[in-house]
Design an enzyme around this catalytic site. Structure first.
Site, PDB file in Angstrom:
ATOM      1  N   LYS A   1      -3.289  -1.558  15.842  1.00  0.00           N
ATOM      2  CA  LYS A   1      -2.850  -0.798  17.015  1.00  0.00           C
ATOM      3  C   LYS A   1      -4.015  -0.610  17.971  1.00  0.00           C
ATOM      4  O   LYS A   1      -5.159  -0.517  17.541  1.00  0.00           O
ATOM      5  CB  LYS A   1      -2.379   0.588  16.575  1.00  0.00           C
ATOM      6  CG  LYS A   1      -1.135   0.560  15.740  1.00  0.00           C
ATOM      7  CD  LYS A   1      -0.538   1.954  15.665  1.00  0.00           C
ATOM      8  CE  LYS A   1       0.731   1.940  14.854  1.00  0.00           C
ATOM      9  NZ  LYS A   1       0.481   2.251  13.431  1.00  0.00           N
TER      10      LYS A   1
ATOM     11  N   GLU B   1       0.823  -1.227   0.000  1.00  0.00           N
ATOM     12  CA  GLU B   1       0.000   0.000   0.000  1.00  0.00           C
ATOM     13  C   GLU B   1       0.853   1.272   0.000  1.00  0.00           C
ATOM     14  O   GLU B   1       2.066   1.217   0.238  1.00  0.00           O
ATOM     15  CB  GLU B   1      -0.944   0.004   1.214  1.00  0.00           C
ATOM     16  CG  GLU B   1      -0.222   0.066   2.553  1.00  0.00           C
ATOM     17  CD  GLU B   1      -1.076   0.667   3.660  1.00  0.00           C
ATOM     18  OE1 GLU B   1      -1.506   1.834   3.524  1.00  0.00           O
ATOM     19  OE2 GLU B   1      -1.297  -0.017   4.671  1.00  0.00           O
TER      20      GLU B   1
ATOM     21  N   ASP C   1     -17.261   5.365  13.792  1.00  0.00           N
ATOM     22  CA  ASP C   1     -16.010   5.383  13.033  1.00  0.00           C
ATOM     23  C   ASP C   1     -15.456   3.966  12.904  1.00  0.00           C
ATOM     24  O   ASP C   1     -14.817   3.442  13.808  1.00  0.00           O
ATOM     25  CB  ASP C   1     -14.996   6.307  13.704  1.00  0.00           C
ATOM     26  CG  ASP C   1     -13.767   6.528  12.832  1.00  0.00           C
ATOM     27  OD1 ASP C   1     -13.630   5.829  11.794  1.00  0.00           O
ATOM     28  OD2 ASP C   1     -12.941   7.387  13.183  1.00  0.00           O
TER      29      ASP C   1
ATOM     30  N   SER D   1     -13.391   1.607  10.060  1.00  0.00           N
ATOM     31  CA  SER D   1     -12.629   1.719   8.812  1.00  0.00           C
ATOM     32  C   SER D   1     -13.263   0.925   7.678  1.00  0.00           C
ATOM     33  O   SER D   1     -13.737  -0.204   7.872  1.00  0.00           O
ATOM     34  CB  SER D   1     -11.204   1.213   9.031  1.00  0.00           C
ATOM     35  OG  SER D   1     -10.510   1.193   7.801  1.00  0.00           O
ATOM     36  N   ALA D   2     -13.211   1.517   6.477  1.00  0.00           N
ATOM     37  CA  ALA D   2     -13.672   0.819   5.271  1.00  0.00           C
ATOM     38  C   ALA D   2     -12.807  -0.416   4.981  1.00  0.00           C
ATOM     39  O   ALA D   2     -13.201  -1.275   4.196  1.00  0.00           O
ATOM     40  CB  ALA D   2     -13.647   1.780   4.078  1.00  0.00           C
ATOM     41  N   ASP D   3     -11.648  -0.510   5.641  1.00  0.00           N
ATOM     42  CA  ASP D   3     -10.796  -1.705   5.454  1.00  0.00           C
ATOM     43  C   ASP D   3     -11.564  -2.981   5.818  1.00  0.00           C
ATOM     44  O   ASP D   3     -11.384  -4.025   5.181  1.00  0.00           O
ATOM     45  CB  ASP D   3      -9.554  -1.643   6.365  1.00  0.00           C
ATOM     46  CG  ASP D   3      -8.573  -0.549   5.968  1.00  0.00           C
ATOM     47  OD1 ASP D   3      -8.772   0.111   4.927  1.00  0.00           O
ATOM     48  OD2 ASP D   3      -7.594  -0.355   6.724  1.00  0.00           O
TER      49      ASP D   3
ATOM     50  N   LYS E   1      -5.154  10.854   1.071  1.00  0.00           N
ATOM     51  CA  LYS E   1      -5.362   9.485   1.543  1.00  0.00           C
ATOM     52  C   LYS E   1      -6.628   8.984   0.847  1.00  0.00           C
ATOM     53  O   LYS E   1      -7.683   9.612   0.945  1.00  0.00           O
ATOM     54  CB  LYS E   1      -5.531   9.514   3.058  1.00  0.00           C
ATOM     55  CG  LYS E   1      -5.869   8.183   3.671  1.00  0.00           C
ATOM     56  CD  LYS E   1      -6.026   8.339   5.185  1.00  0.00           C
ATOM     57  CE  LYS E   1      -6.908   7.263   5.755  1.00  0.00           C
ATOM     58  NZ  LYS E   1      -7.344   7.576   7.125  1.00  0.00           N
TER      59      LYS E   1
ATOM     60  N   VAL F   1      -5.518   0.289   2.989  1.00  0.00           N
ATOM     61  CA  VAL F   1      -5.683  -1.166   2.851  1.00  0.00           C
ATOM     62  C   VAL F   1      -6.877  -1.453   1.928  1.00  0.00           C
ATOM     63  O   VAL F   1      -6.789  -2.275   1.015  1.00  0.00           O
ATOM     64  CB  VAL F   1      -5.874  -1.830   4.231  1.00  0.00           C
ATOM     65  CG1 VAL F   1      -6.341  -3.276   4.087  1.00  0.00           C
ATOM     66  CG2 VAL F   1      -4.563  -1.773   5.027  1.00  0.00           C
TER      67      VAL F   1
END
Ligand code: PSU
Ligand code: MN
Length: 303
Positions: A160, A25, A139, A141-143, A87, A107
């Protein structure tokens, strides 16, 4: 081939020959590390992929073109421009393509472009997930959604604890994404080898990883697989040190009213600032470790 996609000649040749290719990435280059360490690391990761028998394909959007495989100059450009490169997650690709703009792929978008190019394995540092407090902020992540719908194996060092790791695992379970521990029963927490949360399956060899991924394809699943590979012991950080930095970073984000796509880069930069060079070195080493495992697994998958 998709009309918006450019596959670098070396990558295209390897894919035609059925040789192993590993995607990488670019958000980690533009937003994850400071210049020039980011460029040095990106090149070292590519070299590590080669030394372990695969062809690297670093992914980004440049001038509205989806790129699978970058030149040295393009990597240098992404690293030097840093946050000046947007981003880019799933929702951003249509705008970048239509406008002929540049984007550093997360990602999620790296998976999308890898999949369009026919690349099955992708190595990175950490994935996005369910943020702490997501019960109210939403919130997430779209990952995670991408792992549920795009057939790519993502090799990372866990996530993390800026995230809620327990909720991240729950979300992946709901979406049917297998979470594999490489040589461990416990989800690694990026800078540290342990999180206290269990993975779904422990796997101890690249051959077994390849077998599971192959089975997932043969079952016609549309989603991918998450492989979590603990940071090598000698580079792991002290849990108390990193936990304190993360708490401070979260408080700073809250105080500054950070939200949306800025949240993850802000927290990551703050943690690096608070822990100095130590966390950066750990970050580099865990990415190299993931590159080795991904390359060996890609080699098994090509057999
Ligand atoms: N976590 C890390 N390092 C990173 C990222 C996450 O430890 O560099 C980057 C990855 O590109 C990941 C993205 O896909 O942040 C997730 O951002 P968001 O939470 O906004 O989806
Ligand atoms: Mn988010």
């Amino acid at each position: 081939m998709n009309k918006h996609l450019d596959i670098a000649p070396e990558v295209a040749q390897a894919l035609r020959d059925g040789r192993p290719v590993v995607a990488l990435e670019s958000t980690i280059i533009s937003h994850g590390m400071p210049y020039p360490k980011n460029v040095e690391t990106a090149l070292l990761v590519e070299q590590t992929i080669r030394e372990n028998g695969a062809v690297p394909a670093t992914i980004a959007v440049i001038g509205g073109r989806l790129k699978a495989g970058l030149s040295r100059e393009e990597i240098e450009y992404l690293g030097k421009t840093g946050r000046g490169v947007a981003k880019a997650s799933r929702r951003d690709l249509p705008a970048l393509v239509a406008r002929g703009a540049d984007g550093a792929t997360t990602v999620a978008t790296t998976m999308i472009i890898a999949s369009l190019a026919g690349i099955r394995i992708f190595a990175t540092g950490g994935i996005g997930g369910v943020h702490r407090g997501a019960e109210t902020t939403m919130d997430i992540s779209a990952d995670l959604e991408e792992l549920a719908q795009t057939p790519v194996m993502v090799v990372c060092a866990g996530a993390k604890s800026i995230l809620d790791l327990g909720l991240t695992l729950e979300y992946l379970e709901t979406k049917g994404v297998p979470v594999i521990g490489y040589g461990t029963e416990e989800l690694p927490a990026f800078y540290t080898r342990r999180s206290g949360f269990g993975v779904d399956y422990r796997v101890d060899s690249p051959a077994e990883l390849a077998a599971m991924f192959r089975a997932q394809r043969e079952l016609d699943y549309k989603g991918g697989m998450l492989v979590t590979n603990p940071i090598p012991e000698e580079y792991a950080m002290d849990k108390a040190v990193i936990d304190a930095a993360i708490e401070q970073a979260l408080a700073a984000a809250d105080a500054a009213g950070i939200h949306g796509k800025e949240t993850t880069p802000f927290l990551l930069a703050k943690v690096v600032e608070l822990t100095g060079g130590e966390s950066l070195e750990s970050n580099i080493q865990l990415v190299l470790n993931n590159a080795r495992l991904a390359a060996r697994t890609a080699a098994e998958l090509s057999r």
